[in-house]
Design an enzyme around this catalytic site. Structure first.
Site, PDB file in Angstrom:
ATOM      1  N   TYR A 128      -3.463  -4.965  11.614  1.00  7.87           N
ATOM      2  CA  TYR A 128      -2.823  -2.540  10.789  1.00  7.87           C
ATOM      3  C   TYR A 128      -3.829  -2.572  10.174  1.00  7.87           C
ATOM      4  CZ  TYR A 128      -0.305   0.463  10.494  1.00  7.87           C
ATOM      5  OH  TYR A 128       0.441   2.463  10.188  1.00  7.87           O
TER       6      TYR A 128
ATOM      7  N   ASP B  48      -8.580  -3.884   3.366  1.00 11.36           N
ATOM      8  CA  ASP B  48      -7.409  -2.817   3.407  1.00 11.36           C
ATOM      9  C   ASP B  48      -6.718  -3.885   2.745  1.00 11.36           C
ATOM     10  OD1 ASP B  48      -5.587  -1.943   3.869  1.00 11.36           O
ATOM     11  OD2 ASP B  48      -6.166  -1.645   6.029  1.00 11.36           O
TER      12      ASP B  48
ATOM     13  N   TYR C 288       8.201   5.555  14.351  1.00 11.95           N
ATOM     14  CA  TYR C 288       7.924   4.947  15.783  1.00 11.95           C
ATOM     15  C   TYR C 288       9.811   4.866  15.914  1.00 11.95           C
ATOM     16  CZ  TYR C 288       4.023   2.958  14.231  1.00 11.95           C
ATOM     17  OH  TYR C 288       2.211   2.434  14.014  1.00 11.95           O
TER      18      TYR C 288
ATOM     19  N   LYS D 229      -0.265   2.425  -0.682  1.00  6.45           N
ATOM     20  CA  LYS D 229       1.463   2.071  -0.629  1.00  6.45           C
ATOM     21  C   LYS D 229       2.122   1.828  -2.750  1.00  6.45           C
ATOM     22  CE  LYS D 229       2.916   0.862   3.506  1.00  6.45           C
ATOM     23  NZ  LYS D 229       1.271  -0.158   4.682  1.00  6.45           N
TER      24      LYS D 229
END
Ligand SMILES: *Cc1c(COP(=O)(O)O)cnc(C)c1O
Length: 427
Positions: free
Chosen positions: A146, A247, A18, A276
């Protein structure tokens, strides 16, 4: 190479997450990392408050994780997973099935969280097609969600932060319910689930799945919501014949105080994504788990195959280090450690609560968030933290911490003190 040279070379050729390639905030060259410390190229050591974005739960350069990779490396780094299999993948799949909610019995490996989400969405669509409901192709998601950066995952991210307008021609339009408002352990208000309920009532015939981050909405706002919401959402999915995708890419492996955040509500999803922290932050690996009901239904239909197969599926190095990371986690009282971190973060950040620019301070498990009244300055704030010997990377109005689980009391104190003083002095 000195730091300025590294920075110059970096900015000439690299993009960071980003980021802009022009006038980007300075990056900090890292020399090595050990335990909870990140060592910069100029010799400074920083206490890591980010666990490299939820991943490094055991800290860096861990002997057991290093050994797992080295031992697997001497056998094979990788083989294709089409037509071949290997013990690391089998053992990791068995382990994942063991520790996740009971209905989840089948494991599909992929190489990143976003891909695990894409896989989950495709599973849901193929499931309903196989059950004679090919019109169920839409997803239902939550605002502030997200789920990743690939196009399919972006389409179920919050429409604003997910930049749906910019990419409107390529992103599928899905349904979005209001974000849950009731706080974790807050007093439950029935109307919190109304928006979700109305969308399901009206559109269930075309909705394949509800996708959500259980309890912790992560990168879309760092918000901790009521377990009642999750329970109500599960019940509505059953009522309206819609699959539930959890998620758990950020929350999985203990971060929220339970091994998986779904456990706070005592529910099981039909599909679960993990990533992750799966490899303890060593290598990129993710998994999508589902029930025999979903996998066998897909298998029954027509050609009966699930339409996905990444090149690096079930990479043996990644599977081996993931197994070692889970062994480490399950071998000690991680839950007590996370409770200790939660208590220390609550205490350490208490001083922020009274500050005029602080809107909210919230802590759940090994996650703490200080919400400010306006966005932070990304040019100066990370540098302020570095000068205080800690590594934190705020985004938007949020300064947040999710340290490795091995962090000690004095290190937590230093992190919290740095946050309080930087917020007080520089915002
Ligand atoms: C990070 C994250 C993803 C995406 O994972 P990547 O490995 O970055 O592709 C998806 N969902 C949630 C909840 C995440 O935190």
């Amino acid at each position: 190479m000195d730091i300025d040279t590294l920075r110059q070379k970096d900015s000439r050729t690299l993009w960071h997450p980003y980021s802009s390639t022009i006038n980007a905030p300075p990056v900090f060259p890292v020399e090595s990392a050990n335990g909870v410390y990140i060592k910069l190229a100029d010799g400074r050591e920083l206490i890591d408050g980010m666990a490299s974005w939820w991943c490094a739960i055991h800290g860096y350069n861990h002997p057991a994780l290093n050994a797992a990779i080295e031992s697997q490396l001497s056998r094979m780094a990788h083989v294709m997973f089409g037509g071949l299999t290997h013990a690391p993948a089998i053992r990791l799949a068995e382990q994942l099935v063991d520790v996740t909610p009971a209905p989840l019995q089948k494991v599909f490996f992929s190489d990143s969280g976003s891909v695990a989400v894409e896989v989950a969405l495709k599973m849901a669509i193929q499931y309903w097609a196989a059950r004679g409901r090919p019109d169920k192709q839409k997803m239902l998601s939550l605002r502030q969600a997200y789920h990743g950066d690939t196009l399919g995952a972006m389409a179920v991210c919050d429409p604003l932060t997910g930049m749906h307008t910019l990419f409107r021609q390529v992103l599928t339009s899905h349904y979005f319910a209001d974000a849950p408002r009731t706080r974790f352990k807050g007093e439950w208000q029935d109307d919190d689930i109304r928006s979700l309920q109305i969308l399901l009532e009206q559109h269930h015939a075309e909705i394949a799945a509800l996708i959500l981050e259980p309890i912790v909405q992560g990168a879309g706002g760092m918000w901790f919501y009521s377990a009642e919401y999750l329970r109500a959402a599960r019940a509505l999915c059953d009522k309206y014949e819609v699959l539930l995708i959890a998620d758990e890419i950020a929350t999985g492996f203990g971060r929220s105080g339970k091994l998986f955040a779904c456990e706070h509500a005592d529910i099981s999803p039909d599909i679960m994504c993990v990533g992750k922290a799966l490899t303890g932050g060593y290598l990129t690996l993710a998994a999508t788990l589902t029930s025999n009901e979903v996998s066998d239904s897909i298998a029954d239909e027509g050609r009966g195959v699930f339409m996905h197969g990444p090149t690096f599926m079930a990479n043996p190095l990644a599977c081996s280090v993931a197994l070692a990371s889970m062994d480490l986690l399950l071998a000690y009282d991680w839950q007590q450690k996370v409770e200790f971190i939660e208590a220390e973060l609550l205490r350490g950040l208490d001083a922020c609560r009274g500050m005029s620019k602080v809107v909210d301070v919230r802590v759940l498990g090994a996650i703490a968030v200080v919400e400010l009244d306006k966005p932070v300055d990304m040019y100066s704030m990370p540098a302020e933290f570095v000068s205080r010997g800690v590594w934190l990377r705020p985004f938007g109005k949020l300064v947040y911490v999710m340290p490795p689980f091995i962090i000690k009391a004095d290190e937590l104190k230093k992190l919290c003190d740095a946050i309080c003083s930087v917020v007080e002095e520089t915002v």
